[in-house]
Motif scaffolding. Sequence first.
Motif, PDB file in Angstrom:
ATOM      1  N   ILE A  88       0.833  -1.209   0.000  1.00  0.00           N
ATOM      2  CA  ILE A  88       0.000   0.000   0.000  1.00  0.00           C
ATOM      3  C   ILE A  88       0.864   1.255   0.000  1.00  0.00           C
ATOM      4  CG2 ILE A  88      -1.652   1.362   1.346  1.00  0.00           C
ATOM      5  CD1 ILE A  88      -2.843  -1.353   2.272  1.00  0.00           C
ATOM      6  N   ILE A  89       1.822   1.311   0.918  1.00  0.00           N
ATOM      7  CA  ILE A  89       2.704   2.478   0.994  1.00  0.00           C
ATOM      8  C   ILE A  89       3.530   2.584  -0.285  1.00  0.00           C
ATOM      9  CG2 ILE A  89       4.676   3.489   2.208  1.00  0.00           C
ATOM     10  CD1 ILE A  89       3.418   2.361   4.807  1.00  0.00           C
ATOM     11  N   GLY A  90       3.986   1.445  -0.802  1.00  0.00           N
ATOM     12  CA  GLY A  90       4.737   1.451  -2.054  1.00  0.00           C
ATOM     13  C   GLY A  90       3.917   1.979  -3.215  1.00  0.00           C
ATOM     14  N   TYR A  91       2.652   1.566  -3.297  1.00  0.00           N
ATOM     15  CA  TYR A  91       1.769   2.054  -4.358  1.00  0.00           C
ATOM     16  C   TYR A  91       1.591   3.564  -4.255  1.00  0.00           C
ATOM     17  CZ  TYR A  91      -2.412   2.978  -7.091  1.00  0.00           C
ATOM     18  OH  TYR A  91      -3.297   3.511  -7.997  1.00  0.00           O
ATOM     19  N   LEU A  92       1.263   4.040  -3.064  1.00  0.00           N
ATOM     20  CA  LEU A  92       1.044   5.471  -2.869  1.00  0.00           C
ATOM     21  C   LEU A  92       2.313   6.273  -3.179  1.00  0.00           C
ATOM     22  CD1 LEU A  92      -1.095   5.338   0.386  1.00  0.00           C
ATOM     23  CD2 LEU A  92      -1.905   5.765  -1.950  1.00  0.00           C
ATOM     24  N   PHE A  93       3.452   5.756  -2.761  1.00  0.00           N
ATOM     25  CA  PHE A  93       4.729   6.427  -3.018  1.00  0.00           C
ATOM     26  C   PHE A  93       5.003   6.508  -4.520  1.00  0.00           C
ATOM     27  CE2 PHE A  93       9.387   6.365  -3.463  1.00  0.00           C
ATOM     28  CZ  PHE A  93       9.717   7.503  -2.739  1.00  0.00           C
ATOM     29  N   PHE A 123       2.028   8.792  -6.261  1.00  0.00           N
ATOM     30  CA  PHE A 123       1.884  10.212  -5.970  1.00  0.00           C
ATOM     31  C   PHE A 123       3.195  10.955  -5.731  1.00  0.00           C
ATOM     32  CE2 PHE A 123      -2.171   8.221  -4.773  1.00  0.00           C
ATOM     33  CZ  PHE A 123      -2.970   8.844  -5.714  1.00  0.00           C
ATOM     34  N   ILE A 124       4.248  10.263  -5.348  1.00  0.00           N
ATOM     35  CA  ILE A 124       5.543  10.925  -5.167  1.00  0.00           C
ATOM     36  C   ILE A 124       6.378  10.801  -6.431  1.00  0.00           C
ATOM     37  CG2 ILE A 124       7.674  11.032  -3.802  1.00  0.00           C
ATOM     38  CD1 ILE A 124       5.197  11.812  -2.172  1.00  0.00           C
ATOM     39  N   LEU A 125       6.482   9.576  -6.963  1.00  0.00           N
ATOM     40  CA  LEU A 125       7.289   9.365  -8.160  1.00  0.00           C
ATOM     41  C   LEU A 125       6.519   9.635  -9.449  1.00  0.00           C
ATOM     42  CD1 LEU A 125       9.259   6.129  -7.175  1.00  0.00           C
ATOM     43  CD2 LEU A 125       9.964   8.517  -6.938  1.00  0.00           C
ATOM     44  N   GLY A 126       5.196   9.752  -9.369  1.00  0.00           N
ATOM     45  CA  GLY A 126       4.385  10.093 -10.534  1.00  0.00           C
ATOM     46  C   GLY A 126       4.201   8.979 -11.549  1.00  0.00           C
ATOM     47  N   ILE A 127       4.321   7.732 -11.119  1.00  0.00           N
ATOM     48  CA  ILE A 127       4.108   6.596 -12.023  1.00  0.00           C
ATOM     49  C   ILE A 127       2.611   6.480 -12.308  1.00  0.00           C
ATOM     50  CG2 ILE A 127       4.289   4.080 -12.210  1.00  0.00           C
ATOM     51  CD1 ILE A 127       6.833   4.273 -10.511  1.00  0.00           C
ATOM     52  N   ASN A 128       2.245   6.161 -13.555  1.00  0.00           N
ATOM     53  CA  ASN A 128       0.820   6.090 -13.897  1.00  0.00           C
ATOM     54  C   ASN A 128       0.132   4.963 -13.129  1.00  0.00           C
ATOM     55  OD1 ASN A 128       0.710   3.584 -15.438  1.00  0.00           O
ATOM     56  ND2 ASN A 128       1.688   4.679 -17.117  1.00  0.00           N
ATOM     57  N   ILE A 172       0.273  -2.717 -11.299  1.00  0.00           N
ATOM     58  CA  ILE A 172       1.046  -3.931 -11.612  1.00  0.00           C
ATOM     59  C   ILE A 172       2.140  -4.131 -10.572  1.00  0.00           C
ATOM     60  CG2 ILE A 172       2.670  -4.946 -13.274  1.00  0.00           C
ATOM     61  CD1 ILE A 172       0.946  -3.568 -15.477  1.00  0.00           C
ATOM     62  N   ILE A 173       2.830  -3.067 -10.237  1.00  0.00           N
ATOM     63  CA  ILE A 173       3.878  -3.135  -9.218  1.00  0.00           C
ATOM     64  C   ILE A 173       3.281  -3.562  -7.882  1.00  0.00           C
ATOM     65  CG2 ILE A 173       5.563  -1.773  -7.911  1.00  0.00           C
ATOM     66  CD1 ILE A 173       5.885  -0.070 -10.522  1.00  0.00           C
ATOM     67  N   LEU A 174       2.116  -3.012  -7.536  1.00  0.00           N
ATOM     68  CA  LEU A 174       1.433  -3.382  -6.286  1.00  0.00           C
ATOM     69  C   LEU A 174       1.143  -4.877  -6.249  1.00  0.00           C
ATOM     70  CD1 LEU A 174      -0.221  -2.673  -3.670  1.00  0.00           C
ATOM     71  CD2 LEU A 174      -2.177  -2.390  -5.188  1.00  0.00           C
ATOM     72  N   THR A 175       0.660  -5.427  -7.334  1.00  0.00           N
ATOM     73  CA  THR A 175       0.335  -6.849  -7.388  1.00  0.00           C
ATOM     74  C   THR A 175       1.574  -7.707  -7.161  1.00  0.00           C
ATOM     75  OG1 THR A 175      -1.454  -6.380  -8.942  1.00  0.00           O
ATOM     76  CG2 THR A 175      -0.691  -8.654  -8.821  1.00  0.00           C
ATOM     77  N   TRP A 176       2.648  -7.389  -7.856  1.00  0.00           N
ATOM     78  CA  TRP A 176       3.877  -8.154  -7.693  1.00  0.00           C
ATOM     79  C   TRP A 176       4.473  -7.996  -6.299  1.00  0.00           C
ATOM     80  CZ3 TRP A 176       6.395 -11.888 -10.188  1.00  0.00           C
ATOM     81  CH2 TRP A 176       5.959 -12.214 -11.467  1.00  0.00           C
TER      82      TRP A 176
END
Length: 192
Positions: free
Chosen positions: A133-138, A141-146, A152-156
């Motif tokens: 969760i924190i990784g997704y939000l980071f 919203f911080i790194l600006g990844i779509n 996809i990153i969250l799932t992995w």
Amino acid sequence: MTKRTRTMAFIAIFAAINYVVFSYLKIDILLAAGSSVAIHVANAIVVVSAFLLGPVEGGVAGAIGLSIADLLDPRYVASAPKTFFLKFCIGYLAGKVGQKLGLNRAEDSRQAMKIAAVSAAAGLGFNVIFDPIIGYLFKRFILGINAEAAAIILTWTGGVTAFNAVICVFVSVLLYMALRKPFASIYGRKDS
């Protein structure tokens, strides 16, 4: 050697072990947008240090050692702040649950093993939920990844974090059981 000096020395030792385990004993998985996730057992070292040193001390050892590992690896450098927070939480929660359940006062090895397993599962379970969760939000919203790439990153990361947690519960219990009596005599704690 005073207890404070000994504690600081053990924090440094466990931080160094965390660094080495993550830096040299991991399997990297490359993800979207230049991200990576790793299969590793470094979180087991965080849990064991919290059992042996205490919740705050173990959390600090894990936070320092694994954040340094992230900072020195270009694939993980952006994750260092998240790592610092989450590894501290793993150690603190596992150590606190262990204290509350009487891990250092366990009457026999079987009881200590059960308490260690429950306590490790508490700290690592926190990480299974909050790391993705924190990784997704980071990333979002911080790194600006779509959103699609972040999902996809969250799932992995969620899957790998859960896999790591299961392995780390077993590894941390085995390491703790091997170290609890010798460590008690070195560190000056009464342990059975």
